[in-house]
Design a protein around this motif. Structure first.
Motif, PDB file in Angstrom:
ATOM      1  N   GLY A 133       0.805  -1.221   0.000  1.00 13.98           N
ATOM      2  CA  GLY A 133       0.000   0.000   0.000  1.00 13.98           C
ATOM      3  C   GLY A 133       0.835   1.267   0.000  1.00 13.98           C
ATOM      4  N   LEU A 134       2.132   1.117  -0.253  1.00 17.59           N
ATOM      5  CA  LEU A 134       3.078   2.248  -0.191  1.00 17.59           C
ATOM      6  C   LEU A 134       3.044   2.904   1.183  1.00 17.59           C
ATOM      7  CD1 LEU A 134       2.442   3.900  -3.701  1.00 17.59           C
ATOM      8  CD2 LEU A 134       4.402   2.503  -3.038  1.00 17.59           C
ATOM      9  N   LYS A 135       2.701   2.106   2.198  1.00 22.88           N
ATOM     10  CA  LYS A 135       2.548   2.677   3.534  1.00 22.88           C
ATOM     11  C   LYS A 135       3.827   2.617   4.349  1.00 22.88           C
ATOM     12  CE  LYS A 135      -2.413   2.285   3.982  1.00 22.88           C
ATOM     13  NZ  LYS A 135      -3.310   1.146   3.869  1.00 22.88           N
ATOM     14  N   SER A 136       4.838   1.997   3.776  1.00 18.64           N
ATOM     15  CA  SER A 136       6.172   2.003   4.386  1.00 18.64           C
ATOM     16  C   SER A 136       6.275   1.213   5.687  1.00 18.64           C
ATOM     17  CB  SER A 136       6.660   3.440   4.641  1.00 18.64           C
ATOM     18  OG  SER A 136       6.638   4.178   3.449  1.00 18.64           O
ATOM     19  N   ASP A 137       5.289   0.338   5.964  1.00 20.01           N
ATOM     20  CA  ASP A 137       5.461  -0.462   7.187  1.00 20.01           C
ATOM     21  C   ASP A 137       5.673  -1.956   6.940  1.00 20.01           C
ATOM     22  OD1 ASP A 137       2.840  -0.594   6.383  1.00 20.01           O
ATOM     23  OD2 ASP A 137       1.997   0.179   8.248  1.00 20.01           O
ATOM     24  N   CYS A 138       5.079  -2.521   5.870  1.00 17.56           N
ATOM     25  CA  CYS A 138       5.320  -3.931   5.553  1.00 17.56           C
ATOM     26  C   CYS A 138       5.875  -4.041   4.138  1.00 17.56           C
ATOM     27  CB  CYS A 138       4.021  -4.732   5.577  1.00 17.56           C
ATOM     28  SG  CYS A 138       3.161  -4.665   7.131  1.00 17.56           S
ATOM     29  N   THR A 177      14.177   3.425   9.223  1.00 17.75           N
ATOM     30  CA  THR A 177      15.405   2.985   8.566  1.00 17.75           C
ATOM     31  C   THR A 177      15.561   1.461   8.604  1.00 17.75           C
ATOM     32  OG1 THR A 177      16.320   5.077   9.303  1.00 17.75           O
ATOM     33  CG2 THR A 177      17.858   3.511   8.391  1.00 17.75           C
ATOM     34  N   GLN A 178      15.012   0.842   9.627  1.00 13.02           N
ATOM     35  CA  GLN A 178      15.094  -0.624   9.719  1.00 13.02           C
ATOM     36  C   GLN A 178      14.274  -1.277   8.601  1.00 13.02           C
ATOM     37  OE1 GLN A 178      16.842  -3.207  10.529  1.00 13.02           O
ATOM     38  NE2 GLN A 178      16.651  -3.040  12.758  1.00 13.02           N
ATOM     39  N   ILE A 179      13.074  -0.778   8.371  1.00  8.16           N
ATOM     40  CA  ILE A 179      12.236  -1.302   7.273  1.00  8.16           C
ATOM     41  C   ILE A 179      12.952  -1.091   5.939  1.00  8.16           C
ATOM     42  CG2 ILE A 179      10.038  -1.020   6.036  1.00  8.16           C
ATOM     43  CD1 ILE A 179       9.217  -1.952   8.643  1.00  8.16           C
ATOM     44  N   LEU A 180      13.528   0.075   5.786  1.00  6.98           N
ATOM     45  CA  LEU A 180      14.222   0.406   4.542  1.00  6.98           C
ATOM     46  C   LEU A 180      15.377  -0.572   4.312  1.00  6.98           C
ATOM     47  CD1 LEU A 180      14.620   2.383   2.187  1.00  6.98           C
ATOM     48  CD2 LEU A 180      15.946   3.831   3.720  1.00  6.98           C
ATOM     49  N   ARG A 181      16.124  -0.826   5.375  1.00  6.01           N
ATOM     50  CA  ARG A 181      17.258  -1.733   5.253  1.00  6.01           C
ATOM     51  C   ARG A 181      16.785  -3.132   4.870  1.00  6.01           C
ATOM     52  NH1 ARG A 181      21.535  -4.613   9.005  1.00  6.01           N
ATOM     53  NH2 ARG A 181      19.709  -5.269  10.184  1.00  6.01           N
ATOM     54  N   ARG A 182      15.711  -3.569   5.497  1.00  6.65           N
ATOM     55  CA  ARG A 182      15.219  -4.922   5.192  1.00  6.65           C
ATOM     56  C   ARG A 182      14.651  -4.998   3.778  1.00  6.65           C
ATOM     57  NH1 ARG A 182      13.141  -5.466  11.176  1.00  6.65           N
ATOM     58  NH2 ARG A 182      15.093  -6.220  12.064  1.00  6.65           N
ATOM     59  N   ALA A 183      14.019  -3.916   3.333  1.00  6.90           N
ATOM     60  CA  ALA A 183      13.530  -3.894   1.948  1.00  6.90           C
ATOM     61  C   ALA A 183      14.699  -4.081   0.996  1.00  6.90           C
ATOM     62  CB  ALA A 183      12.809  -2.578   1.669  1.00  6.90           C
ATOM     63  N   MET A 184      15.800  -3.427   1.290  1.00  7.94           N
ATOM     64  CA  MET A 184      16.984  -3.563   0.437  1.00  7.94           C
ATOM     65  C   MET A 184      17.538  -4.986   0.501  1.00  7.94           C
ATOM     66  SD  MET A 184      19.187  -0.086   0.813  1.00  7.94           S
ATOM     67  CE  MET A 184      18.548   1.519   0.356  1.00  7.94           C
ATOM     68  N   GLN A 185      17.625  -5.518   1.718  1.00  7.63           N
ATOM     69  CA  GLN A 185      18.144  -6.887   1.870  1.00  7.63           C
ATOM     70  C   GLN A 185      17.268  -7.887   1.125  1.00  7.63           C
ATOM     71  OE1 GLN A 185      18.063  -6.985   6.165  1.00  7.63           O
ATOM     72  NE2 GLN A 185      20.308  -6.886   6.295  1.00  7.63           N
ATOM     73  N   TYR A 186      15.967  -7.737   1.289  1.00  4.09           N
ATOM     74  CA  TYR A 186      15.036  -8.674   0.655  1.00  4.09           C
ATOM     75  C   TYR A 186      15.150  -8.570  -0.862  1.00  4.09           C
ATOM     76  CZ  TYR A 186      10.831 -11.550   0.245  1.00  4.09           C
ATOM     77  OH  TYR A 186       9.950 -12.567  -0.043  1.00  4.09           O
ATOM     78  N   THR A 210      20.143  15.763  -0.130  1.00  3.19           N
ATOM     79  CA  THR A 210      21.429  15.164   0.236  1.00  3.19           C
ATOM     80  C   THR A 210      21.347  14.369   1.544  1.00  3.19           C
ATOM     81  OG1 THR A 210      22.082  17.275   1.205  1.00  3.19           O
ATOM     82  CG2 THR A 210      22.806  16.827  -1.031  1.00  3.19           C
ATOM     83  N   VAL A 211      20.539  14.832   2.474  1.00  5.26           N
ATOM     84  CA  VAL A 211      20.406  14.106   3.745  1.00  5.26           C
ATOM     85  C   VAL A 211      19.841  12.711   3.484  1.00  5.26           C
ATOM     86  CG1 VAL A 211      19.033  14.010   5.869  1.00  5.26           C
ATOM     87  CG2 VAL A 211      20.222  16.112   5.247  1.00  5.26           C
ATOM     88  N   GLU A 212      18.778  12.651   2.678  1.00  6.01           N
ATOM     89  CA  GLU A 212      18.156  11.358   2.399  1.00  6.01           C
ATOM     90  C   GLU A 212      19.070  10.493   1.523  1.00  6.01           C
ATOM     91  OE1 GLU A 212      15.939   9.673   3.623  1.00  6.01           O
ATOM     92  OE2 GLU A 212      14.944   8.397   2.154  1.00  6.01           O
ATOM     93  N   LEU A 213      19.752  11.130   0.586  1.00 18.12           N
ATOM     94  CA  LEU A 213      20.656  10.374  -0.287  1.00 18.12           C
ATOM     95  C   LEU A 213      21.774   9.737   0.536  1.00 18.12           C
ATOM     96  CD1 LEU A 213      21.237   9.569  -3.202  1.00 18.12           C
ATOM     97  CD2 LEU A 213      22.451  11.725  -3.517  1.00 18.12           C
ATOM     98  N   ALA A 214      22.268  10.468   1.516  1.00 14.83           N
ATOM     99  CA  ALA A 214      23.336   9.939   2.364  1.00 14.83           C
ATOM    100  C   ALA A 214      22.846   8.714   3.132  1.00 14.83           C
ATOM    101  CB  ALA A 214      23.814  11.022   3.332  1.00 14.83           C
ATOM    102  N   ARG A 215      21.604   8.781   3.640  1.00 15.05           N
ATOM    103  CA  ARG A 215      21.040   7.657   4.385  1.00 15.05           C
ATOM    104  C   ARG A 215      20.886   6.447   3.459  1.00 15.05           C
ATOM    105  NH1 ARG A 215      15.236   6.280   6.789  1.00 15.05           N
ATOM    106  NH2 ARG A 215      14.546   6.989   4.754  1.00 15.05           N
ATOM    107  N   LEU A 216      20.369   6.696   2.265  1.00 18.00           N
ATOM    108  CA  LEU A 216      20.155   5.597   1.328  1.00 18.00           C
ATOM    109  C   LEU A 216      21.483   4.979   0.899  1.00 18.00           C
ATOM    110  CD1 LEU A 216      17.363   7.277  -0.848  1.00 18.00           C
ATOM    111  CD2 LEU A 216      17.047   5.357   0.710  1.00 18.00           C
ATOM    112  N   LEU A 217      22.464   5.819   0.620  1.00 20.62           N
ATOM    113  CA  LEU A 217      23.760   5.300   0.173  1.00 20.62           C
ATOM    114  C   LEU A 217      24.436   4.483   1.272  1.00 20.62           C
ATOM    115  CD1 LEU A 217      25.127   8.348  -1.878  1.00 20.62           C
ATOM    116  CD2 LEU A 217      24.495   6.101  -2.777  1.00 20.62           C
ATOM    117  N   ALA A 218      24.268   4.913   2.507  1.00 25.17           N
ATOM    118  CA  ALA A 218      24.864   4.157   3.614  1.00 25.17           C
ATOM    119  C   ALA A 218      24.261   2.752   3.670  1.00 25.17           C
ATOM    120  CB  ALA A 218      24.632   4.895   4.927  1.00 25.17           C
ATOM    121  N   LEU A 219      22.971   2.647   3.401  1.00 19.58           N
ATOM    122  CA  LEU A 219      22.322   1.338   3.433  1.00 19.58           C
ATOM    123  C   LEU A 219      22.679   0.504   2.204  1.00 19.58           C
ATOM    124  CD1 LEU A 219      18.831   2.287   4.883  1.00 19.58           C
ATOM    125  CD2 LEU A 219      20.704   1.107   6.042  1.00 19.58           C
TER     126      LEU A 219
END
Lengths: 432, 336
Positions: free
Chosen positions: A132-137, A162-171, A214-223
């Protein structure tokens, strides 16, 4: 299916390092050959005079809002694929922010079926990264991938957790999935409709600073660094973001990036007089940012150009500026504007073609965007010396929202083929 | 190569075509902001306002300049002072006046802003005075109204409030005369203030010697110096030697969102007290667009003191709004 010979055009196919005056042979919906002489036994049913024309692979658009299902008053798959064909675009990646969201296979199937019924262009759905683009699951990425989603995105909505984001990337890496992400910090950009700078200060508009990107890009690049996820960063808007992408590529991260073509032509200054056609997201920034984006496209830091197509009904732009909806109906200006960059000597012709064809195909890992024999016969013929002036009402897109009204263009699409079938011809208004 | 019919270039437009508030002769058609205006435009308004001062002091306060005209005050945002002075100004010019408070929720019921306008146009209105929470709203309306209608911006978002700025200029001119020798300091929430933006613009058009803003960085927009101001963060430094101090209202909600830690700290740092006022010239005047918060941005003693011209500003507001209304209506009549 007919056999078509396109004769003596200037064929440009960056994927295969081709830039010659030669012939293109189409057969059974695929590219048969790019050669001076016909393949054995090839007898054309139709011969097209390609002299004075440029023959390139059909374009790919990585970021198209088609609004169907859900907001058909803005656009439909039929109206927008038809506009795409008129713009030389044969494949469209549609964003998942439809209603319902593209997080179920039924929606993917519906979109495929509507696109096939219309028959003007291939539609490649981008799946929703979260349900649902709700960013939780997480969404069922593997299932959606099997159903035909070519990549996954959260449609510009930041995943704050950030934890959900990281897991989305891992998955995603588990299933070799490409993510398409937009870097915008939701707090810094909250309520904004312009670039934080002198113009927004004068006009009293709520503004988004470069740091929102840039703030968000830095977070994304770190992940990305930690997960190894293959990420494509969409719609860069600032000089600093281009520098960060360059540095991350230097470091060897599996990333790519694009810019929306209008960012290469407009700046914050164009908001003067509260021109709502220039309300876009991310906003038009400074002259320096625009120049850096152009350099990024030139030197390959930015991998591809898209038009970030967002067709709107007239009312969406008929409001006081902050209330208007962001976005430009861009399918029909993508090629002419890209060619303008060639005319302005920012890009070589071959570079320009690659940026809207082969380079897009590489990011989504599809066998498209080239004239390689055996590949789908998606071909665009355009005249590089046809002068025309853009009148919004003449756009085929249901959305007439464009800031390019009155601009004069040199390149004009003449004919377009999708899998060997003609889907657009300039001298016919419609294709039966 | 295909044959193309080349359309002629867009018809030769007059030099003010990009500026919706000026007609082809550079006259003020609408009054939306100070964009593209010259000192002469401002002086003209001030001179006309001066002539109306006499009218307002007579026992019969009416002149027939707008007789038979209908002025609609369209207020999409709450206002008492601005709305009532516009109403009074229109009535003193003998216009019929209709004041409408349209809460934003009413327009979200489906009627768009343009629909609302079309309806009011259909009632044969001649002038709209608009206040709206969105920057650019007055420009938007001026770009879409029927050609005989004049639009006056009564405040749009954080963008402009030109009639307020004009009454401030009028007040300064009456008290101080020549702008070219004046130092003016504007204190407080510049970031959210349409009044400040318009004052800065007007003061610069009138060649004011020095325009200063005094505020913490959270209440200053980025690149504020590009508006033509000197930036001060310390009240004592900024007030030093100025001829005019303009205080801005601090909205209570600024404590949310991290603009300021507390009202107390703001008052300590930026409140205008009698003691602080000593930094300014001895004959400096104190202004405030109202409504003021006593004890938040200004000490009662200062507000009610001999240097305060805050109530005069209100009085002058009527004459200045009469001037603006009669001027744009005359110009609208000329070009329609």
């Amino acid at each position: 299916m007919s056999r078509i010979l396109i004769e003596q055009g200037r064929v440009i196919d960056p994927a295969n390092n081709v830039d010659n005056i030669t012939n293109l042979y189409l057969q059974a919906g695929t590219i048969s050959a790019v050669a001076d002489h016909a393949p054995d036994g090839f007898v054309p049913d139709e011969v097209i005079d390609g002299r004075d024309l440029i023959v390139i692979p059909g374009l790919l658009e990585l970021s198209a809002r088609l609004h169907e299902p859900g907001k058909e008053y803005k656009a439909t798959i039929k109206s927008e694929t038809r506009a795409a064909a008129a713009g030389g675009i044969t494949s469209l990646c549609c964003t998942p922010d439809t209603h319902p969201v593209i997080d179920e296979t039924a929606t993917v199937e519906l979109i495929h079926r509507r696109a096939e019924d219309a028959g003007f262009a291939r539609v490649l759905p981008i799946g929703a990264l979260t349900r649902g683009l709700k960013s939780d699951c997480l969404s069922e990425m593997a299932t959606l991938q099997a159903a035909g989603c070519i990549a996954f995105s959260n449609a510009g909505r930041a995943i704050k957790d950030t934890q959900i984001l990281r897991r989305a990337m891992q998955y995603a890496t588990t299933f070799d999935i490409t993510l398409i992400l937009q870097a915008e910090d939701p707090w810094l950009a909250q309520g904004s409709c312009a670039h934080e700078g002198a113009v927004a200060t004068r006009l009293g508009l709520n503004a988004s600073p470069v740091a929102a990107e840039t703030v968000e890009l830095a977070r994304l690049l770190a992940l990305v660094e930690q997960t190894g996820a293959r990420c494509h960063f969409s719609h860069l808007s600032s000089r600093r973001a281009v520098e960060m992408i360059a540095a991350a590529k230097q470091q060897g991260l599996p990333i790519s990036a694009d810019v929306a073509i209008h960012q290469l032509f407009f700046t914050e200054m164009d908001l003067d007089g509260f021109n709502s056609q220039c309300h876009v997201k991310p906003p038009f920034r400074s002259q320096r940012d625009k120049e850096a984006l152009r350099r990024g496209v030139q030197d390959g830091t930015i991998d591809l150009i898209c038009c970030d197509h967002q067709p709107h009904e007239a009312d969406a732009k008929l409001q006081p500026f902050p209330q208007t909806e962001a976005g430009i109906s861009g399918l029909e200006t993508l090629l002419p504007l890209t060619m303008k960059l060639v005319e302005e000597e920012v890009l070589t012709l071959s570079q320009a073609v690659a940026l809207v064809t082969h380079n897009v195909a590489k990011v989504i890992q599809q066998p498209l965007g080239s004239l390689t024999p055996g590949h789908s016969a998606d071909v665009c013929l355009f005249d590089p010396n046809a002068y025309w002036e853009l009148e919004p009402q003449q756009l085929l897109s249901q959305g007439k929202n464009t800031p390019f009204a009155g601009w004069c263009f040199q390149s004009e699409v003449q004919q377009v083929f999708l899998a060997g079938e003609r889907v657009f011809r300039v001298d016919y208004n419609t294709v039966e | 190569m295909s044959l193309k019919i080349l359309r002629p270039a867009p018809s030769s437009l007059h030099p003010n075509a990009n500026n919706v508030q000026l007609d082809e002769n550079g006259k003020l058609r609408h009054f939306l902001s100070f964009d593209g205006l010259k000192a002469d435009h401002l002086t003209e308004i001030l001179d006309i306002a001066e002539s109306f001062m006499g009218v307002n002091e007579k026992s019969s306060k009416k002149v027939p300049l707008l007789r038979g005209k209908t002025v609609v005050n369209l207020f999409f945002e709450n206002s008492t002072r601005t709305r009532t002075t516009f109403e009074l100004a229109a009535k003193r010019l003998s216009a019929d006046v209709l004041s409408m408070n349209i809460s934003t929720s009413a327009t979200t019921k489906g009627e768009t802003l343009l629909d609302t306008l079309r309806n009011l146009e259909a009632m044969q209105s001649d002038m709209f005075v608009i206040r709206h929470a969105d920057s650019g709203a007055a420009h938007f309306i001026a770009s879409h109204v029927a050609p005989h209608i004049a639009v006056i911006n009564g405040g749009d978002g954080q963008h402009a409030h030109p009639t307020q700025a004009m009454l401030d200029m009028f007040t300064i001119r009456r008290c101080k005369g020549d702008f070219t020798r004046l130092k003016v300091a504007i204190v407080g929430d510049i970031l959210h203030s349409r009044v400040a933006r318009s004052q800065i613009h007007a003061l610069n058009l009138l060649n004011t010697a020095e325009v200063r803003v005094i505020a913490p960085r959270t209440l200053l927009p980025e690149r504020v110096e590009s508006l033509g101001v000197q930036v001060y963060h310390k009240m004592d430094d900024g007030l030093h030697d100025v001829d005019v101090v303009i205080m801005l209202r601090l909205q209570r909600e600024r404590m949310k969102g991290g603009f300021l830690p507390s009202r107390d700290e703001f008052y300590q740092q930026y409140g205008l007290t009698q003691a602080r006022l000593q930094q300014a010239k001895p004959d400096a005047i104190v202004m405030h667009p109202g409504p003021s918060n006593r004890g938040v941005e200004i000490e009662s003693q200062v507000q009610d003191g001999p240097q305060s011209v805050i109530l005069q500003q209100v009085t002058y507001g009527i004459a200045v709004r009469m001037a603006v209304m009669s001027l744009v209506m005359r110009n609208a009549g000329a070009s329609a």
